[in-house]
Design a protein around this motif. Sequence first.
Motif, PDB file in Angstrom:
ATOM      1  N   ILE A 160       1.105  -0.859   0.226  1.00 28.86           N
ATOM      2  CA  ILE A 160       0.136  -0.204   0.302  1.00 28.86           C
ATOM      3  C   ILE A 160       0.801   1.071  -0.232  1.00 28.86           C
ATOM      4  O   ILE A 160       1.677   1.447   0.742  1.00 28.86           O
ATOM      5  N   LEU A 161       0.642   2.320  -0.744  1.00 31.81           N
ATOM      6  CA  LEU A 161       1.313   3.017  -1.272  1.00 31.81           C
ATOM      7  C   LEU A 161       0.354   4.629  -0.469  1.00 31.81           C
ATOM      8  O   LEU A 161      -0.042   4.805  -0.925  1.00 31.81           O
ATOM      9  N   GLN A 184      -1.899  -6.107   8.089  1.00 33.44           N
ATOM     10  CA  GLN A 184      -0.886  -6.139   8.625  1.00 33.44           C
ATOM     11  C   GLN A 184      -0.137  -6.239   7.742  1.00 33.44           C
ATOM     12  O   GLN A 184       1.124  -6.436   6.445  1.00 33.44           O
ATOM     13  N   SER A 185      -0.882  -4.782   6.387  1.00 34.63           N
ATOM     14  CA  SER A 185      -0.375  -5.197   5.074  1.00 34.63           C
ATOM     15  C   SER A 185       1.141  -4.136   4.954  1.00 34.63           C
ATOM     16  O   SER A 185       1.300  -3.508   5.900  1.00 34.63           O
ATOM     17  N   VAL A 186       1.878  -4.691   4.158  1.00 36.65           N
ATOM     18  CA  VAL A 186       3.270  -3.805   3.608  1.00 36.65           C
ATOM     19  C   VAL A 186       2.358  -1.775   3.206  1.00 36.65           C
ATOM     20  O   VAL A 186       2.125  -2.023   2.657  1.00 36.65           O
ATOM     21  N   MET A 187       2.956  -1.226   3.826  1.00 39.15           N
ATOM     22  CA  MET A 187       3.100   0.157   3.481  1.00 39.15           C
ATOM     23  C   MET A 187       4.048   0.648   3.491  1.00 39.15           C
ATOM     24  O   MET A 187       5.116   0.981   3.890  1.00 39.15           O
ATOM     25  N   MET A 188       4.458   1.219   2.155  1.00 38.53           N
ATOM     26  CA  MET A 188       5.387   2.176   2.240  1.00 38.53           C
ATOM     27  C   MET A 188       4.898   4.029   1.214  1.00 38.53           C
ATOM     28  O   MET A 188       4.432   4.170   1.321  1.00 38.53           O
ATOM     29  N   GLU A 189       5.776   4.414   2.228  1.00 36.48           N
ATOM     30  CA  GLU A 189       5.815   6.216   2.340  1.00 36.48           C
ATOM     31  C   GLU A 189       6.382   6.867   1.346  1.00 36.48           C
ATOM     32  O   GLU A 189       7.766   6.580   1.525  1.00 36.48           O
ATOM     33  N   GLU A 237       2.627  12.638  -6.951  1.00 35.50           N
ATOM     34  CA  GLU A 237       2.998  11.915  -8.093  1.00 35.50           C
ATOM     35  C   GLU A 237       3.535  10.494  -8.518  1.00 35.50           C
ATOM     36  O   GLU A 237       3.301  10.107  -9.235  1.00 35.50           O
ATOM     37  N   ALA A 238       4.614  10.861  -6.962  1.00 38.69           N
ATOM     38  CA  ALA A 238       5.170   9.414  -6.443  1.00 38.69           C
ATOM     39  C   ALA A 238       4.311   8.161  -6.459  1.00 38.69           C
ATOM     40  O   ALA A 238       4.622   6.827  -7.233  1.00 38.69           O
ATOM     41  N   ILE A 239       3.670   8.736  -5.811  1.00 38.31           N
ATOM     42  CA  ILE A 239       2.060   7.217  -5.312  1.00 38.31           C
ATOM     43  C   ILE A 239       1.657   6.906  -6.943  1.00 38.31           C
ATOM     44  O   ILE A 239       1.902   6.544  -6.870  1.00 38.31           O
ATOM     45  N   ALA A 275       3.281   1.725 -12.250  1.00 33.91           N
ATOM     46  CA  ALA A 275       3.587   0.884 -12.534  1.00 33.91           C
ATOM     47  C   ALA A 275       3.156  -0.492 -12.223  1.00 33.91           C
ATOM     48  O   ALA A 275       4.311  -1.136 -11.913  1.00 33.91           O
ATOM     49  N   GLY A 276       2.513  -0.356 -10.906  1.00 35.54           N
ATOM     50  CA  GLY A 276       1.946  -1.782 -10.501  1.00 35.54           C
ATOM     51  C   GLY A 276       3.226  -2.275  -9.113  1.00 35.54           C
ATOM     52  O   GLY A 276       2.803  -3.575  -8.299  1.00 35.54           O
ATOM     53  N   LEU A 277       3.851  -0.856  -8.788  1.00 29.59           N
ATOM     54  CA  LEU A 277       4.494  -1.203  -7.889  1.00 29.59           C
ATOM     55  C   LEU A 277       3.140  -1.391  -6.037  1.00 29.59           C
ATOM     56  O   LEU A 277       4.054  -1.936  -5.329  1.00 29.59           O
ATOM     57  N   GLY A 278       1.496  -0.892  -6.389  1.00 24.31           N
ATOM     58  CA  GLY A 278       1.317  -1.515  -5.505  1.00 24.31           C
ATOM     59  C   GLY A 278      -0.011  -0.461  -5.411  1.00 24.31           C
ATOM     60  O   GLY A 278      -0.326  -0.314  -5.950  1.00 24.31           O
ATOM     61  N   ILE A 279      -1.310  -0.251  -3.879  1.00 21.33           N
ATOM     62  CA  ILE A 279      -2.047   0.125  -4.582  1.00 21.33           C
ATOM     63  C   ILE A 279      -2.441   1.912  -3.935  1.00 21.33           C
ATOM     64  O   ILE A 279      -1.135   1.616  -2.583  1.00 21.33           O
ATOM     65  N   SER A 280      -2.639   2.218  -3.991  1.00 22.02           N
ATOM     66  CA  SER A 280      -3.230   3.173  -3.172  1.00 22.02           C
ATOM     67  C   SER A 280      -4.808   3.355  -2.758  1.00 22.02           C
ATOM     68  O   SER A 280      -5.718   3.408  -3.542  1.00 22.02           O
TER      69      SER A 280
END
Length: 301
Positions: free
Chosen positions: A183-184, A207-212, A217-219, A225-230
Amino acid sequence: MESADLRVFRAVAREGSITKAALRLGYVQSNVTARIRQLEAELDTELFVRHNRGVTLSASGRTLLAYADKIVGLLDEATQALTSSDEPAGPLAIGSTQTAAAVRLPKLLASYYESYPNVRLSLSTGHTQTLLEQVLHYELDGSFIGCECDHPELRAIPAFEEELAIVSAASVADWAEAVTKPILVFAKGCSYRDVLDRWLSVNGLTQSVMMEFGMLEAIVGGVTAGLGISMLPKSVVRKQVAEGLVRIHDVPEPFRYMKTEFVMRKDSFVSSALQAFIAMLPGGGVQPESRLSDVEKGTGT
DNA sequence: CGGATAACACGTCTGGCACG
DNA sequence: CGTGCCAGACGTGTTATCCG
């Protein structure tokens, strides 16, 4: 103690460095050092703890900063009140969340600037919590925030309503698949993240993986790009949806809609520039209980 | 690199005085 | 009493240099 000293003190406190504060104020470092020393001698207390990488506020300094914010804010307000004319002019510092700034504000600001070219409009973006602090510290005249504000010192005017959705890469079939992805999110303090946190918690997805990320624009780029969801307002990704780059998955009530409010200090003088800005908000910034009283408009006693 | 200090320049404020 | 002038005090800013 002079107001100029307090402005210097505030700059040093904010920058955490005498040299940087001097640069920002247009003075030389030695001058700022002397002003702070003088203030400390006058108050008979150390306002900063010195170290070899700058300075940090002492307990006394933190106490003074709270007063300095109020005093300088009131002085600026008084100046504005005395110089304000019917024709909107002068500085107007507005804050906004990144999403509102990206989607909702360009048209509004362009239209405002066209109508009132004498107003020196500035827009700074940040997270809701940061923006609230800046309004409370008189650094912003008002700000768009992504939540319903009930702070006793602030007046909130409904501005926009955003429909939120889970946003994923186009290849993700449904939200059940979406939530298996990282999760972005913005840093803590962002209202969209707060909604997302609550939604995840309700769905037992703690327990989700969070990327800050620091930038909208980055999110959006990461999701594309398929890195995650938001979780974002639909309006933010309208273009990417139309181009088939991302897919949106509706979220249920009560998470589906989020209000963007315009907040300002209740006790502040409302300049003609700010008054004109409020009038330009969708609905004219008028709600049954948010009409400005004569006092708030600066025309009362 | 960042803060402290000394020496100096310059502008402003203040008190004293003379004059109309 | 109001005004103008002057000298000294004071405040604010600088550069140069030192120290940790």
